[in-house]
Design an enzyme around this catalytic site. Sequence first.
Site, PDB file in Angstrom:
ATOM      1  N   ASP A   1       0.244   2.476   4.758  1.00  0.00           N
ATOM      2  CA  ASP A   1       1.322   1.933   5.595  1.00  0.00           C
ATOM      3  C   ASP A   1       2.342   1.138   4.793  1.00  0.00           C
ATOM      4  O   ASP A   1       2.949   0.187   5.302  1.00  0.00           O
ATOM      5  CB  ASP A   1       0.751   1.051   6.737  1.00  0.00           C
ATOM      6  CG  ASP A   1      -0.314   1.778   7.526  1.00  0.00           C
ATOM      7  OD1 ASP A   1      -0.108   2.961   7.809  1.00  0.00           O
ATOM      8  OD2 ASP A   1      -1.363   1.173   7.823  1.00  0.00           O
ATOM      9  N   GLU A   2       2.557   1.533   3.548  1.00  0.00           N
ATOM     10  CA  GLU A   2       3.526   0.819   2.704  1.00  0.00           C
ATOM     11  C   GLU A   2       4.950   1.301   2.944  1.00  0.00           C
ATOM     12  O   GLU A   2       5.904   0.724   2.421  1.00  0.00           O
ATOM     13  CB  GLU A   2       3.201   1.003   1.212  1.00  0.00           C
ATOM     14  CG  GLU A   2       1.857   0.444   0.752  1.00  0.00           C
ATOM     15  CD  GLU A   2       0.754   1.485   0.809  1.00  0.00           C
ATOM     16  OE1 GLU A   2       1.005   2.583   1.364  1.00  0.00           O
ATOM     17  OE2 GLU A   2      -0.352   1.216   0.321  1.00  0.00           O
TER      18      GLU A   2
ATOM     19  N   LYS B   1       5.694   4.858   2.580  1.00  0.00           N
ATOM     20  CA  LYS B   1       5.882   5.991   1.651  1.00  0.00           C
ATOM     21  C   LYS B   1       6.777   7.075   2.233  1.00  0.00           C
ATOM     22  O   LYS B   1       7.613   7.643   1.545  1.00  0.00           O
ATOM     23  CB  LYS B   1       4.526   6.627   1.280  1.00  0.00           C
ATOM     24  CG  LYS B   1       3.599   5.689   0.553  1.00  0.00           C
ATOM     25  CD  LYS B   1       2.235   6.300   0.345  1.00  0.00           C
ATOM     26  CE  LYS B   1       1.427   6.451   1.615  1.00  0.00           C
ATOM     27  NZ  LYS B   1       1.011   5.219   2.265  1.00  0.00           N
TER      28      LYS B   1
ATOM     29  N   GLY C   1       0.347   8.457   9.042  1.00  0.00           N
ATOM     30  CA  GLY C   1       1.479   8.435   9.971  1.00  0.00           C
ATOM     31  C   GLY C   1       2.689   7.988   9.186  1.00  0.00           C
ATOM     32  O   GLY C   1       2.782   6.831   8.800  1.00  0.00           O
ATOM     33  N   HIS C   2       3.569   8.904   8.866  1.00  0.00           N
ATOM     34  CA  HIS C   2       4.738   8.569   8.054  1.00  0.00           C
ATOM     35  C   HIS C   2       5.978   8.512   8.949  1.00  0.00           C
ATOM     36  O   HIS C   2       6.365   9.504   9.551  1.00  0.00           O
ATOM     37  CB  HIS C   2       4.896   9.595   6.911  1.00  0.00           C
ATOM     38  CG  HIS C   2       3.781   9.501   5.910  1.00  0.00           C
ATOM     39  ND1 HIS C   2       3.539  10.442   4.952  1.00  0.00           N
ATOM     40  CD2 HIS C   2       2.848   8.548   5.724  1.00  0.00           C
ATOM     41  CE1 HIS C   2       2.509  10.062   4.221  1.00  0.00           C
ATOM     42  NE2 HIS C   2       2.063   8.919   4.681  1.00  0.00           N
TER      43      HIS C   2
ATOM     44  N   GLN D   1      -2.144   7.342   2.737  1.00  0.00           N
ATOM     45  CA  GLN D   1      -2.980   6.131   2.639  1.00  0.00           C
ATOM     46  C   GLN D   1      -2.563   5.322   1.394  1.00  0.00           C
ATOM     47  O   GLN D   1      -1.424   5.399   0.997  1.00  0.00           O
ATOM     48  CB  GLN D   1      -4.478   6.476   2.618  1.00  0.00           C
ATOM     49  CG  GLN D   1      -5.006   7.035   3.943  1.00  0.00           C
ATOM     50  CD  GLN D   1      -4.808   8.531   4.103  1.00  0.00           C
ATOM     51  OE1 GLN D   1      -5.111   9.290   3.197  1.00  0.00           O
ATOM     52  NE2 GLN D   1      -4.314   8.947   5.242  1.00  0.00           N
TER      53      GLN D   1
ATOM     54  N   THR E   1      -0.373   5.976  13.705  1.00  0.00           N
ATOM     55  CA  THR E   1      -1.265   7.046  14.156  1.00  0.00           C
ATOM     56  C   THR E   1      -2.107   6.598  15.335  1.00  0.00           C
ATOM     57  O   THR E   1      -2.248   7.306  16.324  1.00  0.00           O
ATOM     58  CB  THR E   1      -2.166   7.488  12.977  1.00  0.00           C
ATOM     59  OG1 THR E   1      -1.320   7.985  11.952  1.00  0.00           O
ATOM     60  CG2 THR E   1      -3.139   8.578  13.387  1.00  0.00           C
TER      61      THR E   1
HETATM   62  P1  IMP Z   1     -10.282   7.835   8.003  1.00  0.00           P
HETATM   63  O1  IMP Z   1      -9.316   8.211   6.939  1.00  0.00           O
HETATM   64  O2  IMP Z   1      -9.819   8.184   9.387  1.00  0.00           O
HETATM   65  O3  IMP Z   1     -11.680   8.328   7.720  1.00  0.00           O
HETATM   66  O4  IMP Z   1     -10.405   6.228   8.024  1.00  0.00           O
HETATM   67  C1  IMP Z   1     -10.965   5.494   6.933  1.00  0.00           C
HETATM   68  C2  IMP Z   1     -10.209   4.185   6.707  1.00  0.00           C
HETATM   69  O5  IMP Z   1      -8.915   4.479   6.207  1.00  0.00           O
HETATM   70  C3  IMP Z   1      -9.992   3.347   7.960  1.00  0.00           C
HETATM   71  O6  IMP Z   1     -10.019   1.984   7.606  1.00  0.00           O
HETATM   72  C4  IMP Z   1      -8.581   3.723   8.403  1.00  0.00           C
HETATM   73  O7  IMP Z   1      -7.973   2.707   9.175  1.00  0.00           O
HETATM   74  C5  IMP Z   1      -7.920   3.875   7.047  1.00  0.00           C
HETATM   75  N1  IMP Z   1      -6.769   4.782   7.065  1.00  0.00           N
HETATM   76  C6  IMP Z   1      -6.783   6.126   7.121  1.00  0.00           C
HETATM   77  N2  IMP Z   1      -5.538   6.618   7.095  1.00  0.00           N
HETATM   78  C7  IMP Z   1      -4.712   5.572   7.016  1.00  0.00           C
HETATM   79  C8  IMP Z   1      -3.300   5.444   6.912  1.00  0.00           C
HETATM   80  O8  IMP Z   1      -2.526   6.419   6.879  1.00  0.00           O
HETATM   81  N3  IMP Z   1      -2.815   4.181   6.837  1.00  0.00           N
HETATM   82  C9  IMP Z   1      -3.622   3.088   6.805  1.00  0.00           C
HETATM   83  N4  IMP Z   1      -4.953   3.160   6.892  1.00  0.00           N
HETATM   84  C10 IMP Z   1      -5.498   4.393   6.990  1.00  0.00           C
END
Ligand code: IMP
Length: 439
Positions: free
Chosen positions: A13-14, A16, A40-41, A233, A309
């Site tokens: 969530d920086e 990107k 979620g971009h 991420q 997201t």
């Molecule tokens: P997963 O990727 O759904 O398995 O979630 C694993 C961890 O990564 C959780 O803490 C999510 O909140 C975090 N996470 C996954 N995708 C994102 C993202 O795009 N932004 C921020 N955190 C994320």
Amino acid sequence: MPNIVIVGTQWGDEGKGKIVDVFTEHVKVVVRFQGGNNAGHTLVVDGKKTVLHLIPSGALTSGVTCIIGNGVVIDPEILLEEIAALQAKGYLIPKKNRKGEISSPLLISDKAHVILPYHKRIDFLREQKAGRDKIGTTGRGIGPTYEDKMARMGIRMGELVDPELLKKRLEVIIPEKNYFLKTVLGAEPFSFEEVYDVYSELGKKLAPYVQNTSIFLSEAIKKKQNILFEGAQGTSLDVDHGTYPFVTSSNTVAGNACSGSGVGPTAINGVLGIAKAYTTRVGSGPFPTELFDETGEQLRKIGSEFGATTGRPRRCGWIDTVVLRHAARVNGLTGVIVTKLDVLSGFKELKICDGYRYQGKVLKEFPGSIDVLNACEPIYTTVKGWKEDISGIKKFNKLPANARKYLQKIEKLTGVKIMMISVGPDREQQFLLKNPFRA
Ligand code: IMP
């Protein structure tokens, strides 16, 4: 010609997506190389917001080919919805050349793995069972899909689009998944027919986009077309280098741009790390500079820190240069881009973390164990804030003196040059200090 990787330096969530969108005017190809619709971009063009989960953030620029690389995990239903929504707005429209051949601005790797309904059910039920110990996943089936990829029992896009192959694979996989669902998670099994019927139809619709995208990329490299590799991420969510086990299930670091898209490391010329001017995290896991007070609330409110997201409120805290130095090292950053600097306007004082206190010692490097990290106290330098609205500023020397000092301190502590600063969500609200696409 430079081929550049963009990665998150914190916990995702920086911003990107916005930066990739801004840079697409310099490139011909944008590739996503990992993650899935857990991302979620958010892109804002002329005040209109578009949120992309799977499709690369180059989608809003015509003449750019968007590739979903082999390292991505794909939920076919979500992808089709995203394609339809973009096409309804006039984006990603296939073109016909003079010979009548159709070329699509979106290509999907035949080796990308497919998220199936049992992956989503397993993700959900595991989190539910874990209770307070849950990871806080996005519930999109990301982890179980990567598990199957590594266990060699996944289904790839090349199989999804071939009904016979899909049938053969599902006939083996579904009974095993059902056994796991019933005996371990006490859940309802899936019938082969319900999965096959739905997914073979989805496969038919996606078939025109699926190909060996590594070949396409190698041709682009030969033609010296600039390529942008878009990470999802952030570094601290990387399955190896992040706060394991509170991480996502893929490598989010720049090295995976190569394996996740099918190009060699010699194709990469630079790596840009995106750093929010403060820090946020969604889901569980350690976060040393997290704020539990009014200031944290203010950051969340002013920065609209709610997941693109899942809508979950993001945890907020001060910038952490221990985290940034770690990101600089494991990604080999050649530049940093600071986003959401405008959110800090109006804070009387700002804190910058430069080390942790752990059992009486000072740590300057990010610890590998979450037990150590959980016991760390951040060491802060306090600097003066600024009052001015900076959301329209286009030059570094027009920023308030304290904002410049804040950035210079971050640059010094991180050891990487700041190349761009973003001061608002819109495509236009940013300015370059150095253009990574020019030598
Ligand atoms: P997963 O990727 O759904 O398995 O979630 C694993 C961890 O990564 C959780 O803490 C999510 O909140 C975090 N996470 C996954 N995708 C994102 C993202 O795009 N932004 C921020 N955190 C994320």
